[in-house]
Design a protein around this motif. Structure first.
Motif, PDB file in Angstrom:
ATOM      1  N   LEU A  68      17.589 -20.775   4.586  1.00  0.00           N
ATOM      2  CA  LEU A  68      17.227 -19.357   4.706  1.00  0.00           C
ATOM      3  C   LEU A  68      18.052 -18.478   3.772  1.00  0.00           C
ATOM      4  CD1 LEU A  68      16.813 -19.123   8.587  1.00  0.00           C
ATOM      5  CD2 LEU A  68      14.996 -18.994   6.886  1.00  0.00           C
ATOM      6  N   THR A  69      19.298 -18.886   3.519  1.00  0.00           N
ATOM      7  CA  THR A  69      20.169 -18.123   2.619  1.00  0.00           C
ATOM      8  C   THR A  69      19.628 -18.125   1.196  1.00  0.00           C
ATOM      9  OG1 THR A  69      22.138 -18.520   3.970  1.00  0.00           O
ATOM     10  CG2 THR A  69      22.514 -17.985   1.668  1.00  0.00           C
ATOM     11  N   LYS A  83      10.316 -17.902   7.873  1.00  0.00           N
ATOM     12  CA  LYS A  83      11.648 -17.443   8.267  1.00  0.00           C
ATOM     13  C   LYS A  83      11.802 -17.348   9.776  1.00  0.00           C
ATOM     14  CE  LYS A  83      12.622 -13.103   7.971  1.00  0.00           C
ATOM     15  NZ  LYS A  83      12.882 -11.740   7.451  1.00  0.00           N
ATOM     16  N   SER A 134      14.510 -19.573  11.767  1.00  0.00           N
ATOM     17  CA  SER A 134      15.623 -18.855  12.379  1.00  0.00           C
ATOM     18  C   SER A 134      15.726 -19.165  13.873  1.00  0.00           C
ATOM     19  CB  SER A 134      15.452 -17.352  12.163  1.00  0.00           C
ATOM     20  OG  SER A 134      16.519 -16.645  12.750  1.00  0.00           O
ATOM     21  N   HIS A 171      22.310 -12.977   4.098  1.00  0.00           N
ATOM     22  CA  HIS A 171      21.812 -12.501   5.388  1.00  0.00           C
ATOM     23  C   HIS A 171      22.319 -13.346   6.549  1.00  0.00           C
ATOM     24  CE1 HIS A 171      19.121 -10.192   7.935  1.00  0.00           C
ATOM     25  NE2 HIS A 171      18.699 -11.314   8.478  1.00  0.00           N
ATOM     26  N   TYR A 172      22.588 -14.627   6.295  1.00  0.00           N
ATOM     27  CA  TYR A 172      22.968 -15.538   7.385  1.00  0.00           C
ATOM     28  C   TYR A 172      24.430 -15.991   7.278  1.00  0.00           C
ATOM     29  CZ  TYR A 172      17.961 -15.627   8.103  1.00  0.00           C
ATOM     30  OH  TYR A 172      16.660 -15.249   8.348  1.00  0.00           O
ATOM     31  N   ARG A 186      16.581 -17.848   0.504  1.00  0.00           N
ATOM     32  CA  ARG A 186      15.525 -16.828   0.495  1.00  0.00           C
ATOM     33  C   ARG A 186      16.103 -15.416   0.635  1.00  0.00           C
ATOM     34  NH1 ARG A 186      11.090 -19.608   4.622  1.00  0.00           N
ATOM     35  NH2 ARG A 186      11.715 -21.779   4.261  1.00  0.00           N
ATOM     36  N   GLU A 187      17.148 -15.300   1.468  1.00  0.00           N
ATOM     37  CA  GLU A 187      17.780 -13.996   1.693  1.00  0.00           C
ATOM     38  C   GLU A 187      19.290 -14.148   1.548  1.00  0.00           C
ATOM     39  OE1 GLU A 187      15.824 -11.387   4.884  1.00  0.00           O
ATOM     40  OE2 GLU A 187      15.518 -13.413   5.637  1.00  0.00           O
TER      41      GLU A 187
END
Length: 658
Positions: A501-502, A461, A465, A508-509, A504-505
């Motif tokens: 990444l979204t 991450k 990022s 969040h982004y 995974r989380e």
């Protein structure tokens, strides 16, 4: 050109001095906590410290650390302390560990995890019951005054709300106190204190606190301080009798700390007042004893008693006996100014701490809060950017980079270049806004090189990022230079990473995805690709809905909605649908005006004013057309001077209407 700054606040770390001293050897012993029974030796504990490598305690618990660049009195930073099934018990002592000047072995106390959690769970239950009881007592007392008509209904409601807020403040800090009380070493307490702790563990809170009060520890300490003069005098400077007296006074002080921790666990306004009285009495019994002063200041900070803080902090600053103590006091001062939104004073505190580090590097016992200072320099720089004070912002970012890189060289085991890279990213934004193209391009290269040198998992991450941020910076730069093809390519890479990444989380982004799609949409408008701009706008609105559902980042939502409405206006204008264009532009303008007035919104305003200018041209209203033409030029002319290709033909169109 529009870009929202994202700040990642780094964790606070503590650092040790690494000046070139002769080798120092620190001996110690690891023991196991067994409650009231004597502690026993514990082998197989891995101990790792900065500048000393790692070691493992032997069968009798003994260990040795060899420090190559440190001297007696320097602070030890433990980077790893581990044995499966055990936790560190005397955490505070280890955090304050310094290389011994006398050769006395240092004791590390470990506790079996299940035993520690059993102790902690019991205190959590006791505290929860006591808080509920105290809240009821305080609320009933208030209700009684109302029933006796001693207070009005409105005053009752106001005071009840204040009471609830007070309890919420206490609960915010409760975990720290529970942790400290759970780590009280019963094997080192007097019989009287052991009896008090037993009462507390049995849930007999009032009896335990009454027994502590009867000991009059504050009065005892006051007399002991009169005998020794000051607790701040170093032990090695005293004769044997004075050393014993000082040690007795320190034990009394520690007992006062334990009593106050139990008072906090008990909860209630009266107990909080007792803690405050106790801390104040102890602090002013010897204002040169910085540990007590800092304890009082920390408590006042937690209670948000800023008036008292402003009178106490200067005394503590004057009497600090070490650089480390002064840094702790400055940090509390910074926290106070930040809470009061006194940005100028907060900035001064950070700069003062930077100066302290630089001036005392050779004699530092610990670079306390150094990483936090680097992070706050970045935050201050970002405040300056928002106020369009770019020279100041660049200065703060460079300070952050220089301090961080210097620390990396001193302590490669515990300090990497992550924060320096973060500062470089923000420095890029400053160069981007000021049109310092050569410096921007040079810093982008350095930023990329630093990222590649960090020990990140390339699929992790953190790496992804930071890579996305770099691509967005490159995309912004290419857009400003009029290289829209490269800009769109970089932004597509940014979006691909954030979507990954979204997964995974989730969520969040979303704000970053919305902002990136907004940039893509504006570039399409510059290129005259309005269908593509409309598609980008729809993607942008998809992510902003998720942001709104979480009630987060409303200031970002304002920018996004303004951009979306502006793109719809540009699309309608191009289609000849002038009435809808006007509606969208006016909607965009009302949202933009409600947003923060800073550089992030200026290009959006420029496009909105351009759209309204073109609308009034279409309906032949020359006065209004001239008004919005003037506003559009005012918003974008400075950017056009720095980046003449940024707005495509829009600037030329506005000039041709002269």
């Amino acid at each position: 050109m529009k870009k929202i700054i994202y700040i990642i606040l780094p964790l606070v770390l503590a650092f040790t001095n690494t000046a070139a001293y002769a080798q120092s050897i620190e001996k110690g012993k690891v023991v196991q906590y067994n409650g009231r029974e004597a502690k026993t030796a514990l082998g197989g504990v891995e101990i790792q410290a900065a500048n000393a490598g790692s070691t493992v305690s032997g069968a009798k618990g003994n260990f040795t650390l060899n420090f190559k660049k440190m001297k007696p009195g320097d602070k030890i930073m433990v980077t790893r302390l581990e044995k499966t099934g055990y936790i560190l018990f005397n955490k505070e002592a280890v955090e304050q560990w310094h290389i011994s000047r006398t050769g006395k072995p240092f004791s590390i106390v470990m506790c079996k995890e299940e035993k520690y959690h059993e102790i902690r769970n019991n205190y959590e239950r006791i505290s929860s019951d006591s808080y509920a009881k105290q809240m009821k007592i305080d609320a009933n007392r208030l209700d009684s005054l109302r029933r006796q008509n001693k207070i009005t209904e409105s005053y009752y409601k106001k005071r009840l709300n204040q009471l609830q807020n007070k309890y919420e403040t206490q609960l915010e800090n409760l975990d720290t106190y529970i942790d400290r009380v759970s780590r009280i070493d019963l094997s080192e307490l007097s019989a009287k204190e052991n009896a008090i702790i037993t009462l507390m563990q049995q849930g007999k809170v009032d009896e335990a606190l009454k027994a502590y009060e009867e000991m009059d520890l504050e009065g005892k300490l006051k007399q002991e301080i009169k005998t020794i003069g000051s607790l701040s005098v170093a032990e090695e400077k005293l004769n044997l009798t004075a050393q014993e007296n000082r040690q007795t006074a320190l034990h009394t002080y520690e007992a006062i700390c334990r009593k106050n921790d139990l008072l906090y666990l008990a909860g209630g306004l009266e107990n909080i007042r007792k803690i405050k009285r106790s801390l104040k009495q102890v602090a002013f019994a010897d204002t040169t004893f910085s540990k007590a002063m800092i304890g009082y200041i920390t408590f006042l900070t937690s209670q948000r008693e800023y008036t008292a803080l402003k009178s106490i902090i200067p005394i503590a600053e004057r009497n600090a006996t070490s650089v480390e103590e002064l840094m702790n006091i400055k940090m509390e001062k910074y926290a106070m100014h930040s809470s009061l939104n006194e940005k100028r004073e907060a900035s001064i505190c950070i700069i003062e701490m930077c100066d302290i580090i630089e001036k005392n590097r050779s004699q530092f016992n610990g670079l306390v809060h150094a990483a936090y200072i680097v992070g706050q320099l970045i935050v201050i720089g970002s405040h300056e950017i928002q106020k369009e004070r770019f020279t100041n912002a660049i200065h703060y970012y460079k300070q952050a980079i220089n301090l961080n890189v210097s620390l990396c060289k001193d302590l490669p085991e515990v300090f990497d270049l992550t924060l320096a890279q973060l500062a470089m990213e923000h420095l890029c934004y400053a160069y981007l806004y000021t049109g310092q193209v050569e410096l921007l391009e040079k810093t982008l290269v350095e930023c990329e090189q630093t990222l590649e040198s960090l020990p990140f998992d390339k699929n992790g991450k953190d790496y992804l990022s930071q890579s996305a941020t770099l691509y967005m910076l490159k995309g912004s730069h290419a857009m400003n230079m009029g290289d829209y093809t490269t800009a769109q390519s970089m932004l597509d890479k940014t979006i691909a990473i954030y979507k990954d990444l979204t997964q995974r989380e989730p969520g969040h982004y979303d704000n970053r995805l919305a902002d990136t799609y907004g940039m893509k949409g504006e570039i399409y408008c510059f290129e005259g690709k309005y269908e593509d701009a409309l598609r980008a706008s729809k993607e942008m609105l998809h992510y902003i809905k998720d942001i709104e559902s979480k009630n987060e980042n409303t200031h970002i939502a304002n920018y996004i909605y303004a951009t979306a409405a502006e793109i719809l206006g540009m699309y309608s204008l191009n289609k000849g649908d002038y009435e809808n264009a006007k509606k969208h532009f006016e909607n965009a303008l009302s949202i933009a005006k409600a947003a923060d007035k800073n550089i992030s919104i200026r290009t959006t305003l420029g496009l909105i004013y351009y759209g309204l200018c073109m609308y009034y041209k279409s309906v032949n209203k020359k006065i209004l057309m001239a008004l919005y033409r003037k506003r559009a030029l005012a918003a974008i002319e400075e950017f056009h001077r720095i980046y003449p290709k940024l707005f495509g033909g829009i600037y030329d169109t506005l000039k041709s209407l002269e």
